[in-house]
Design a protein around this motif. Structure first.
Motif, PDB file in Angstrom:
ATOM      1  N   LYS A  35       0.828  -1.196   0.000  1.00  0.00           N
ATOM      2  CA  LYS A  35       0.000   0.000   0.000  1.00  0.00           C
ATOM      3  C   LYS A  35       0.870   1.257   0.000  1.00  0.00           C
ATOM      4  O   LYS A  35       2.006   1.241   0.483  1.00  0.00           O
ATOM      5  CB  LYS A  35      -0.925   0.007   1.215  1.00  0.00           C
ATOM      6  N   ASN A  44       0.794   4.011   1.667  1.00  0.00           N
ATOM      7  CA  ASN A  44       1.161   4.668   2.927  1.00  0.00           C
ATOM      8  C   ASN A  44       2.022   3.785   3.821  1.00  0.00           C
ATOM      9  O   ASN A  44       2.315   4.130   4.960  1.00  0.00           O
ATOM     10  CB  ASN A  44      -0.083   5.133   3.683  1.00  0.00           C
ATOM     11  N   GLU A  87      -1.617   7.234  -2.955  1.00  0.00           N
ATOM     12  CA  GLU A  87      -2.373   6.926  -1.738  1.00  0.00           C
ATOM     13  C   GLU A  87      -1.534   7.016  -0.470  1.00  0.00           C
ATOM     14  O   GLU A  87      -1.967   6.573   0.601  1.00  0.00           O
ATOM     15  CB  GLU A  87      -3.062   5.558  -1.838  1.00  0.00           C
ATOM     16  N   LEU A 135      -0.982   9.810   0.857  1.00  0.00           N
ATOM     17  CA  LEU A 135      -1.900  10.742   1.512  1.00  0.00           C
ATOM     18  C   LEU A 135      -3.247  10.619   0.814  1.00  0.00           C
ATOM     19  O   LEU A 135      -3.320  10.172  -0.337  1.00  0.00           O
ATOM     20  CB  LEU A 135      -1.376  12.180   1.415  1.00  0.00           C
ATOM     21  N   GLU A 136      -4.299  11.061   1.473  1.00  0.00           N
ATOM     22  CA  GLU A 136      -5.648  10.872   0.931  1.00  0.00           C
ATOM     23  C   GLU A 136      -5.860  11.552  -0.417  1.00  0.00           C
ATOM     24  O   GLU A 136      -6.646  11.083  -1.240  1.00  0.00           O
ATOM     25  CB  GLU A 136      -6.693  11.387   1.935  1.00  0.00           C
ATOM     26  N   ASN A 137      -5.177  12.666  -0.650  1.00  0.00           N
ATOM     27  CA  ASN A 137      -5.397  13.411  -1.894  1.00  0.00           C
ATOM     28  C   ASN A 137      -4.519  12.937  -3.045  1.00  0.00           C
ATOM     29  O   ASN A 137      -4.582  13.480  -4.147  1.00  0.00           O
ATOM     30  CB  ASN A 137      -5.146  14.907  -1.663  1.00  0.00           C
ATOM     31  N   SER A 181      -4.193  10.399  -5.572  1.00  0.00           N
ATOM     32  CA  SER A 181      -4.966   9.319  -6.188  1.00  0.00           C
ATOM     33  C   SER A 181      -4.318   8.733  -7.439  1.00  0.00           C
ATOM     34  O   SER A 181      -4.721   7.660  -7.903  1.00  0.00           O
ATOM     35  CB  SER A 181      -6.365   9.830  -6.545  1.00  0.00           C
ATOM     36  N   HIS A 226       1.347  17.476  -5.877  1.00  0.00           N
ATOM     37  CA  HIS A 226       1.529  17.718  -4.447  1.00  0.00           C
ATOM     38  C   HIS A 226       2.980  18.030  -4.124  1.00  0.00           C
ATOM     39  O   HIS A 226       3.287  19.013  -3.436  1.00  0.00           O
ATOM     40  CB  HIS A 226       1.070  16.504  -3.640  1.00  0.00           C
TER      41      HIS A 226
END
Length: 292
Positions: free
Chosen positions: A47, A49, A272, A274-276, A278, A286
């Protein structure tokens, strides 16, 4: 129904094939899916994160490897602690390191910071060089081409589609790189502190200078002595900020920030994280906007 089944058996195998590509990290999955399109599925093992160095080889991951038609890894020994056990336990010849359906991306990139010698006293260093090469957007384009060639080599039937998908991606990505370069132009020459040197390629392409890390050595937790040394270094060199990954505690960085007044900036390393974040575009959107 019998006629339908008979017809299916007469079709070329390549027309029925839908490749399941296992990949070690989300960014590889995104690139592979972009180039492969509808002719592949991607199974991402880690994943975004998670700490990419330390993944637990769970039984569920072994099952995913067992069913894969191919494997694409980052390499540079980033997965050294967790991927080999998965490969061994899966017992799937298609994901074996000697198979034509196996791809090590690091073999196609010029790695930075290759050590002259390897000694455990120097921490958890990577003998092949820094493995976080995907954080240079130029390398993303290079890797897309490598993945295109790899997919063509194992699925020649859809060569034209893979080539077109790569061309479309290359055109769009090149435009984005121009935007990111323009955003980072005024930041060239800025000094930064990092927790771990996972931004070496990002810093290199945009002209940022890393003057120190909160880790005294790679993989070694910060000591009180080293933390004080970093505080003194910051007061002397006046870097703009502390660039911090998302998977280590920011406790020490926040302490240093309180003592020096410089800000802590979270820098995601993958989709992913961070939440933003995608997709690949939002990752670099970012990263190039975070440093102010």
């Amino acid at each position: 129904m019998k006629k339908f089944i008979t017809l299916l058996t007469l079709l070329p195998l390549t027309l029925l094939a839908h490749l399941d590509i296992a990949v070690s990290y989300p960014y590889i999955g995104a690139l592979t899916k972009t180039i492969g399109g509808e002719h592949i599925t991607t199974t991402v093992l880690a994943k975004g994160n998670w700490d990419p160095h330390f993944i637990i080889p769970r039984p569920s991951l072994i099952a995913k490897m067992r069913n894969a038609d191919a494997l694409i890894m980052n390499g540079g020994q980033l997965e050294i602690g967790w991927l080999p056990p998965l490969i061994n336990r899966a017992g799937n010849p298609k994901v074996d390191t000697n198979a034509k359906t196996f791809l090590n991306l690091s073999h196609h990139v010029a790695l930075l910071n290759k050590p002259k010698e390897v000694d455990r006293k120097d921490g958890d260093i990577h003998p092949d060089g820094n493995p976080h090469f995907h954080l240079n957007p130029q390398n993303i384009l290079l890797l897309a081409g490598v993945i295109r060639d790899f997919l063509i080599s194992i699925d020649t039937e859809h060569k034209a589609i893979y080539e077109k998908n790569y061309t479309d991606f290359s055109t769009a990505w090149s435009q984005k790189m121009k935007i990111w370069s323009e955003k980072m132009k005024e930041k060239k020459g800025l000094k930064v502190i990092q927790f771990h040197d996972n931004l070496a390629y990002f810093n290199n392409v945009y002209g940022l200078t890393n003057i120190g890390t909160i880790e005294p050595l790679p993989g070694i937790p910060p000591s009180s002595k080293h933390t004080i040394e970093i505080i003194e270094l910051i007061k002397k060199e006046q870097p703009c900020c502390i660039l911090h990954d998302v998977y280590h505690s920011t406790k020490t960085a926040e302490f240093i920030s309180e003592k020096t007044g410089i800000k802590v900036v979270l820098m995601p390393h993958d989709i992913e994280a961070l939440e933003n974040i995608s997709d690949l575009s939002s990752l670099f959107d970012h990263l190039t906007s975070a440093i102010k």
